[in-house]
Design a protein around this motif. Structure first.
Motif, PDB file in Angstrom:
ATOM      1  N   LEU B  45       6.332  -8.504  -4.583  1.00 40.90           N
ATOM      2  CA  LEU B  45       6.534  -7.456  -5.594  1.00 40.90           C
ATOM      3  C   LEU B  45       5.193  -6.844  -5.992  1.00 40.90           C
ATOM      4  CD1 LEU B  45       9.216  -9.069  -7.964  1.00 40.90           C
ATOM      5  CD2 LEU B  45       9.529  -7.163  -6.378  1.00 40.90           C
ATOM      6  N   SER B  47       2.526  -6.695  -4.164  1.00 41.65           N
ATOM      7  CA  SER B  47       2.002  -5.894  -3.043  1.00 41.65           C
ATOM      8  C   SER B  47       2.661  -4.511  -3.006  1.00 41.65           C
ATOM      9  CB  SER B  47       2.278  -6.579  -1.708  1.00 41.65           C
ATOM     10  OG  SER B  47       1.682  -7.828  -1.689  1.00 41.65           O
ATOM     11  N   VAL B  48       3.970  -4.473  -3.198  1.00 42.42           N
ATOM     12  CA  VAL B  48       4.661  -3.180  -3.187  1.00 42.42           C
ATOM     13  C   VAL B  48       4.149  -2.322  -4.347  1.00 42.42           C
ATOM     14  CG1 VAL B  48       6.894  -2.032  -3.423  1.00 42.42           C
ATOM     15  CG2 VAL B  48       6.723  -4.101  -2.070  1.00 42.42           C
ATOM     16  N   ALA B  49       4.024  -2.947  -5.520  1.00 45.86           N
ATOM     17  CA  ALA B  49       3.549  -2.198  -6.692  1.00 45.86           C
ATOM     18  C   ALA B  49       2.146  -1.632  -6.440  1.00 45.86           C
ATOM     19  CB  ALA B  49       3.551  -3.098  -7.924  1.00 45.86           C
ATOM     20  N   LEU B  51       0.880  -0.798  -3.507  1.00 44.28           N
ATOM     21  CA  LEU B  51       1.012   0.344  -2.583  1.00 44.28           C
ATOM     22  C   LEU B  51       1.465   1.599  -3.330  1.00 44.28           C
ATOM     23  CD1 LEU B  51       2.700  -0.964   0.690  1.00 44.28           C
ATOM     24  CD2 LEU B  51       0.556   0.288   0.499  1.00 44.28           C
ATOM     25  N   LEU B  52       2.433   1.396  -4.218  1.00 41.93           N
ATOM     26  CA  LEU B  52       2.943   2.541  -4.984  1.00 41.93           C
ATOM     27  C   LEU B  52       1.850   3.127  -5.879  1.00 41.93           C
ATOM     28  CD1 LEU B  52       6.466   1.204  -6.092  1.00 41.93           C
ATOM     29  CD2 LEU B  52       5.953   2.771  -4.218  1.00 41.93           C
ATOM     30  N   ALA B  53       1.061   2.241  -6.447  1.00 41.17           N
ATOM     31  CA  ALA B  53       0.015   2.702  -7.368  1.00 41.17           C
ATOM     32  C   ALA B  53      -1.070   3.494  -6.639  1.00 41.17           C
ATOM     33  CB  ALA B  53      -0.598   1.511  -8.088  1.00 41.17           C
ATOM     34  N   ASP B  55      -0.606   5.861  -4.703  1.00 39.41           N
ATOM     35  CA  ASP B  55      -0.179   7.252  -4.547  1.00 39.41           C
ATOM     36  C   ASP B  55      -0.326   7.957  -5.895  1.00 39.41           C
ATOM     37  OD1 ASP B  55       1.039   9.619  -3.691  1.00 39.41           O
ATOM     38  OD2 ASP B  55       2.995   8.912  -4.370  1.00 39.41           O
ATOM     39  N   PRO B  56      -1.373   8.776  -6.052  1.00 35.57           N
ATOM     40  CA  PRO B  56      -1.608   9.395  -7.366  1.00 35.57           C
ATOM     41  C   PRO B  56      -0.614  10.529  -7.635  1.00 35.57           C
ATOM     42  CG  PRO B  56      -3.209  10.189  -5.780  1.00 35.57           C
ATOM     43  CD  PRO B  56      -2.350   9.201  -5.050  1.00 35.57           C
TER      44      PRO B  56
END
Lengths: 185, 140
Positions: B45, B47-49, B51-53, B55-56
């Motif tokens: 979880l 790691s996914v968060a 990756l999402l973070a 992306d500005p």
């Protein structure tokens, strides 16, 4: 005046202070735009709906109850508009998600890093755009707007338990989509 | 929570998001310390968060204020009225068809021919007045 809370600004606008409204719009235009951009995958459409969101907000300002839930209220308006637009798209079918349109400059680093960063961002946006609409909305509100489960539930007209489930499913889908591909040779 | 009693997926999600009560969160974290499977779930979880973070947010091209300030809005752009106008035009067409009935093509052709003859008569100066020419040609 800029340090006033959202509720105070809405009340001030209802009393006729246009400057209060301007501060509200300037405070929230970027978060609302970013939410719509990720929901729709198109900055052009996001800008269009962002404008509609604030026009609706202004028209409904006199009916707003100052209970400290301005953010949820505003994102509920934006979410409803996004949902209508996505529904219309399903009917038309000829409007693709524009996830290719990435104009964000990559932060620092050499050219290869920039390219990898841009590819990662594109992958993330594509993965988000593949989520079912409600999972996508809950995820964006949590991950990018840092809203609590209760705030998300308020803005999506649902329960905290439902938000928890939506987020769990969204994260599992993203994990499958992003991490499995990342580990591929 | 015993080592064999695993938290559910949504509970781990809520724990990761800091949405659980302190005691419940502490129990889950204690469980994860001794359970590799649940610890792995929490790490995934995170790691996914991350990756999402990475992306500005994109920013709008122009500030909104001038477009939304009260009293500044002009007529609605045609693009947004398109659906309404299209539907109204369709409805009007159907209504006209129902009221006036099907067009008799033979009559239409005859009227067109008569109109052309009449135009040429006026053009050649053979009719005394355009109004008279109309009456002569249509037989009214």
């Amino acid at each position: 005046m800029t340090d006033r809370s959202d509720d105070q600004l809405v009340m001030a606008y209802a009393r006729g202070e246009e400057r209060a409204l301007r501060i509200l719009v300037e405070r929230w235009e970027r978060p609302v735009f970013a939410f719509l951009d990720r929901m729709l995958g198109s900055p052009e459409e996001a800008e269009d709906l962002c404008q509609d969101t604030f026009i609706k907000m202004i028209r409904a300002a006199d009916r707003y109850r100052p209970e400290g839930k301005f953010q949820s209220w505003l994102f509920r308006i934006a979410g409803n508009l996004a949902r209508s637009r996505l529904r219309r798209r399903k009917i038309l079918r000829w409007l693709p998600l524009n996830t290719e349109h990435d104009t964000t400059p990559a932060p620092g680093g050499d050219a290869l890093d920039d390219l990898t960063g841009a590819e990662d961002r594109l992958r993330v946006r594509r993965a988000i755009s593949r989520l079912p609409e409600r999972q996508r909305a809950a995820l964006i509100l949590k991950q990018y707007q840092d809203m609590s489960y209760q705030q998300i539930a308020d803005s999506m007209d649902t329960t905290v338990n439902s938000v928890q489930m939506l987020l769990h499913r969204a994260m599992q889908a993203l994990r499958k989509d992003l991490l499995s591909k990342r580990n591929e040779p | 929570m015993t080592p064999s009693e695993h938290p559910t997926g949504p509970e781990l999600q809520a724990c990761h998001d800091g949405e659980l009560e302190d005691t419940r969160s502490a129990r889950i974290r204690a469980h994860c310390a001794s359970c590799a499977a649940c610890r792995g779930e929490l790490e995934a979880l995170a790691s996914v968060a991350a990756l999402l973070a990475a992306d500005p947010d994109r920013a709008p091209v122009r500030p909104l204020w001038n477009a939304v300030r009260p009293g500044s809005r002009g007529p609605v752009p045609l693009g947004r009225m398109g659906w309404g106008l299209g539907l109204a035009a369709c409805a009007a067409g159907i209504a006209a068809g129902l009221v006036f009935g099907p067009v008799d093509q033979a009559t239409t052709a005859a009227t067109a021919k008569s109109g052309w003859t009449e135009t040429m008569t006026i053009w050649n100066g053979q009719a005394t007045s355009p109004l008279l020419a109309v009456f002569e040609n249509t037989g009214d």
